[in-house]
Design an enzyme around this catalytic site. Structure first.
Site, short mmCIF file in Angstrom:
data_model
loop_
_atom_site.label_atom_id
_atom_site.label_comp_id
_atom_site.label_asym_id
_atom_site.label_seq_id
_atom_site.Cartn_x
_atom_site.Cartn_y
_atom_site.Cartn_z
CB SER A 30 46.02 18.82 33.95
OG SER A 30 45.59 20.18 33.51
CG ASP B 235 40.64 13.18 31.03
OD1 ASP B 235 41.41 13.29 31.84
OD2 ASP B 235 41.04 12.97 29.58
CD GLN C 236 48.71 21.98 28.33
OE1 GLN C 236 48.51 21.79 29.81
NE2 GLN C 236 47.72 21.53 27.54
#
Lengths: 299, 299
Positions: free
Chosen positions: A163, A161, A37
């Protein structure tokens, strides 16, 4: 509107079309494309440093405590003795930082797919990155799916946790992921996953909630305020294996002195209870009307 | 960033520097400068129509219900018999629309300084503007200060639905305003005023809270989620004259059937209680630590 233009970063996503939060940028501290990313760290004028992945705000120094405390302490305080904790994702280290504060936690395993996020966080966001270096934390770089297949019946609490459900984290919002977490949990174990907000994409929240409900004996949806997230809040879906439980009532109730010692700025037993009280339209969408009559969430 | 540029409206204010929410605009339905302020109605892509005063979002069709229901039902349900209600401001009509739903309410007096806001709302935002034409509502165009000086000891509940503490509404956040409201209330009467958010300008919230506390025997601060307001939420300060009361516990508890009949989408007795539970940092800023030990708000 470009992502960074005229000194402002703007968060545009197909997940929330027609709405955009912008933060004024004093300096771009870091920018790179990792294997997975785009990673940016911005020095903002109003919110301290901000971590941006693929153009989406993951956390800012000013309001990250709400998310990190709540995604950690909602499940931890719903479990009578959360010794072994698995964090999937959480590369910035903020969740690990919170989880190790809980006195029952003996060991935290963290599996993050992108090593660069962790390195960047340690360098630029040390208040979060510090969690990754805690002696109780073992960090693995890799795929959470694969890791859980190889570690069954091992964890008391699993925190995802991630995105948003677009890009690398999409699979973490599917029923197969909840099934995998169930296998990796010990009996009575609890999962807590980021689950979007009821104000934008209520359908996605309902889907995630139903996946969790299909897999676990108990399931509930809570939320907390995070001003720099879309709609200003974020939700959490919690599930428990085998045991039936009322997530709204914490089983571990910390005293004011304990909360103070742990440096908690958002979480308290009262906030825990309030986090599961939904506006009527959301209550009806998630639980229908019949359970509402009893004033109770699904338990 | 200009207010409307490249098809997006951007909300910039000195009250929240460095942060900006933008809404994509399909059409500018109305734009004028009244005697008091700039008035715009926008057709947005994501949130229906939006009313903008002096460049600040006052309400959007998609999420206004949270604000209008909460600023109305928090004080109304804290009063045993709210017959006479005064609304200061509230030109869009949304608060009047909600207040008249409460079965005890016999009459609503509304004092709005800008007649043009009311006319524009009736024309473009009829779902809110409808409140202004309800048979129980008497509308006066004028200054709320002056009106209250001439109407002492008359109201059971006074709701101040104002814009932010900058421009025409600045005086509505001062102690002198709370003193005036006290005079206009009957004994046991309750006020509820828009009071900003703890995430941006906590100091202003604390000031407003203290003004209210200095004037009233009971005082509390609650909040609800409104995604298109800065930080995604808005606060309410409540005060009660003479009587001491725990605002967190509603005295009028509506059944599920009653809530449904009134068409409430946000408010419920459970949400009422949860609205007063603050994150630790805000709890400490408003109430200090000693009261927190008892798990109680100031009452």
């Amino acid at each position: 509107m470009d992502a960074i233009k005229d000194g402002w970063f703007s968060e545009l996503s197909t997940l929330w079309p027609g709405v955009c939060l912008s933060l004024e940028v004093e300096k771009i501290l870091h920018s790179e494309k990792s294997e997975f990313q785009d990673i940016k760290v911005l020095q903002t004028k109003s919110h301290g440093k901000a971590l941006i992945l693929d153009g989406i705000i993951q956390c800012t120094e000013n309001d990250e405590f709400s998310y990190q405390e709540m995604i950690s302490f909602l499940p931890l305080c719903s479990h009578p003795n959360p010794k072994q904790v698995l964090i999937v994702g959480g590369g910035d280290g903020g969740v690990a930082r919170e989880v190790v504060k809980h006195p029952a936690v003996e060991h935290v395993t963290q599996v993050e797919i992108d090593a660069r996020v962790m390195q960047v966080s340690k360098q630029y966001l040390p208040n979060m990155g510090v969690g990754l270096s805690h002696p109780k934390v073992s960090v693995f770089v890799g795929d959470g799916f694969k890791f859980m297949k190889e570690h069954k019946n091992q964890f008391d609490v699993i925190i995802t946790d991630s995105s948003d459900p677009i890009g690398p984290a999409e699979s973490l919002f599917q029923q197969s992921y909840f099934e995998l977490m169930r296998e990796a949990l010990k009996p009575g174990g609890i999962v807590c996953s980021q689950a979007g907000t009821v104000w934008c994409g209520l359908e996605t929240v309902v889907n995630t909630f139903n996946f969790c409900k299909n897999v676990f004996e108990s399931c509930s949806y809570g939320y907390s305020a995070v001003p720099t997230y879309p709609t200003g809040q974020i939700g959490y879906v919690l599930g428990r294996k085998i045991e039936r439980t009322n997530f709204k009532e914490p089983v571990r109730i910390f005293s004011e002195m304990e909360l103070e010692k742990m440096g908690l700025r958002y979480y308290s037993p009262e906030i825990h209870r309030a986090a599961f009280v939904l506006p009527r339209f959301a209550q009806k969408a998630l639980y229908g009307t019949e359970q509402k009559v009893n004033g109770m969430n699904h338990d």
